[in-house]
Design an enzyme around this catalytic site. Structure first.
Site, PDB file in Angstrom:
ATOM      1  NE  ARG A 256     -46.164   1.929  29.950  1.00 25.34           N
ATOM      2  CZ  ARG A 256     -46.256   3.391  29.496  1.00 25.34           C
ATOM      3  NH1 ARG A 256     -46.643   3.869  28.548  1.00 25.34           N
ATOM      4  NH2 ARG A 256     -45.752   4.025  30.670  1.00 25.34           N
TER       5      ARG A 256
ATOM      6  CE1 TYR B 117     -13.520  -2.649  32.735  1.00 22.31           C
ATOM      7  CE2 TYR B 117     -11.423  -3.270  33.155  1.00 22.31           C
ATOM      8  CZ  TYR B 117     -12.326  -3.223  32.403  1.00 22.31           C
ATOM      9  OH  TYR B 117     -12.393  -4.303  31.147  1.00 22.31           O
TER      10      TYR B 117
ATOM     11  CG  HIS C 143     -23.509  -4.925  24.863  1.00 20.48           C
ATOM     12  ND1 HIS C 143     -22.575  -4.651  25.516  1.00 20.48           N
ATOM     13  CD2 HIS C 143     -23.135  -5.358  23.559  1.00 20.48           C
ATOM     14  CE1 HIS C 143     -21.480  -4.960  25.080  1.00 20.48           C
ATOM     15  NE2 HIS C 143     -21.749  -5.193  23.791  1.00 20.48           N
TER      16      HIS C 143
ATOM     17  CG  ASP D 129     -45.698   3.594  10.963  1.00 18.45           C
ATOM     18  OD1 ASP D 129     -46.198   3.000  12.054  1.00 18.45           O
ATOM     19  OD2 ASP D 129     -44.982   4.588  10.717  1.00 18.45           O
TER      20      ASP D 129
ATOM     21  CE  LYS E   8     -21.244  10.994  72.043  1.00 16.42           C
ATOM     22  NZ  LYS E   8     -22.263  11.584  72.722  1.00 16.42           N
TER      23      LYS E   8
END
Length: 535
Positions: free
Chosen positions: A531, A232, A290, A489, A152
């Protein structure tokens, strides 16, 4: 309540402040004597405490004990040493103000121009496995008070909290004093230091109750220190850096043994690879591209070199995508595995350890980044993700070590109970699914992935992608889905490709349609009741 207001015209300019008196109290004695020698040579009065004072005195330098300043002995096993006006008035007096200077003279208190303090080793004590009062005694009180007071008052006082800053102070002694710019930078480091320390302490208290608490913490503080500025970020126009959390023991703390500097994307992929490889109990390798797996496998039964076997089997899943991938192994990388990688372009390999002969092979691939995990590495208990204006916190999605016993509670809704080998294959596929971005479908044979469908916006496309990548290998494989099939499906794509068994959470309003499709094909299907979305 706001602090007192002062007339700016009363402040005197103080850029370079000569160091005449220093308060030194450190638990980390690294380079202490080098600093003490420089202070003594510059004629600086050294005020110190306890073992710090003893170390400096034994080296032949004059030291004033802090008890001589306070007129009060160190007490309560060292809990009370510096919490005294004789110390803190000397730290907080703003000598740009004549009124503060006069008051110090009236009180007979001398100011400090330098404070060197590092705090009790709280983080290290916790990391050592200590508990209870042994940890509590490493909660520093006087240290943070001195650090904050000096920071401070940086207009007048230089505060040093790490031996890394000693060279700056030694140079400043030779230059006649510290500059305001130096003191301001040191103050910023000091406040970051105490913030990280307080975070470590509060985290320790919270961890004791986190496992049994009904709610996650009401307040969350995350402190981290920049380790390195990266070239980067995810793209070349984005700035990036890697930070280390206090007490962290993950990818950020890994040692790089060779290769180019890690990039932002390298870190993301390496962390994803660890997530996949270390879900497995047996020797395993995961190859990531990725942030998604392009191959996960455990060693083949009776393999002579288990980790090399796991790598070859993971690579065979998708050799095209594995080009330029990031690899994680959950065991020591052997010479054989290194030789298998000799002609495969790989960005990063990370493992708990490496055989010396393996490292010699890797030296021929100079751009390959080789990372060794910290010895105390473990998967995180909590996941944190930034969102606009805040962050999300959740329990980490982890499998129990005894996943095999958990699988005994799976509900068999179609077909016959598989044999042991088939059951192990299903467990492997289910574990692997957790590491794949949703919607996720994994096809596996012999506890090695043969086809992976990831990140699609509908589950049918993920099924098609997994089957397409598996090709002829789809026939006779088992399939795992990270969430339920909303329609028949998706599983029909898998059934038409010849899968022999499917494991999925279940819970769709059309579960019966899905079960009917599996029964019509004579295929085993399990519901797990849980899940594993991964976004």
């Amino acid at each position: 309540m706001a602090g007192p207001r002062h007339d700016p015209s009363l402040y005197r300019d103080r850029d370079v402040v000569a160091v005449r008196r220093a308060l030194v109290s450190v638990s980390d004695k690294t380079d202490l004597l080098r600093l003490a020698e420089a202070l003594a040579a510059a004629g600086v009065e050294i005020v110190s405490t306890g073992s710090t004072a003893a170390t400096i005195r034994e080296a032949g330098h004059a030291v004033t004990d802090v008890s001589a300043v306070t007129g009060f002995p160190e007490s309560l096993d060292g809990r009370v040493k510096t919490l005294h006006p004789g110390v803190h008035a000397g730290l907080l007096a703003d000598l740009r103000l004549e009124s503060h200077e006069r008051q110090l003279d009236e009180l007979g208190i001398s100011p400090f121009e330098l404070v060197v303090v590092n705090l009790y080793p709280f983080v290290e004590t916790v990391a050592s496995g200590a508990e209870g009062d042994d940890v509590v005694e490493q909660i520093d009180i006087g240290g943070p008070a001195m650090v904050r007071a000096a920071a401070k008052n940086h207009a007048n006082v230089a505060i040093v909290v790490s031996p890394e800053s000693y060279p700056t102070i030694i140079d400043a002694l030779g230059a006649g004093g510290t500059t305001l710019a130096q003191r301001r930078e040191l103050a910023a480091r000091a406040f970051a230091h105490t913030a990280a320390y307080d975070t470590a302490v509060s985290t320790w208290f919270a961890d004791d109750t986190l496992s049994s608490a009904d709610e996650l913490p009401a307040h969350l503080t995350i402190a981290a220190e920049r380790l390195e500025t990266l070239r980067y970020g995810e793209n070349s126009h984005q700035r990036a850096a890697i930070y280390s959390r206090a007490g962290g023991h993950g990818i950020a703390q890994a040692r790089q043994l060779q290769g180019k500097s890690m990039s932002y994307n390298n870190y993301v992929d390496a962390d994803a690879a660890l997530r996949a490889a270390f879900d497995m109990v047996k020797p395993a390798v995961a190859i990531i591209k990725h942030a998604n797996p392009c191959g996960i496998a455990v060693a083949a039964p009776n393999a002579l070199d288990e980790i090399a076997s796991a790598h070859l089997r993971a690579h065979e899943c998708d050799p095209v995508s594995a080009f330029g991938g990031v690899i994680a192994a959950n065991r020591t990388v052997t010479l054989k595995m290194a030789e298998n990688l000799r002609d495969i372009f790989t960005e990063v390999i990370i493992a708990p350890d490496f055989e010396p002969e393996a490292l010699e092979v890797f030296k021929l691939k100079q751009n390959l980044r080789v990372l060794c995990l910290p010895t105390d590495w473990e998967q995180e208990r909590l996941d944190v993700r930034l969102v606009s204006g805040g962050l999300l916190l959740q329990d980490a999605d982890r499998f129990p070590d005894d996943i095999e016993s958990v699988a005994k509670d799976w509900q068999l809704v179609s077909g016959e109970q598989p044999g042991e080998a088939e059951m192990q294959n299903l467990i492997f596929a289910w574990k692997s699914c957790r590491a794949v971005k949703s919607n996720a479908i994994v096809l596996a044979k012999g506890s090695a992935t043969v086809g992976i469908g990831m990140g699609q916006v509908n589950r049918v496309d993920s099924c098609r992608l997994a089957v397409e990548r598996a090709g002829d290998r789809a026939a006779g494989s088992v399939a795992a889905s990270d969430a339920f099939f909303p329609f028949a499906d998706g599983p029909q794509v898998l059934l038409d490709a010849g899968v022999s068994a499917i494991v999925q959470p279940g819970g769709s309003v059309r579960d019966e349609e899905v079960i009917d499709a599996a029964r019509a094909a004579g295929v085993t299907m399990f519901f797990t009741g849980e899940r594993h979305f991964f976004h």
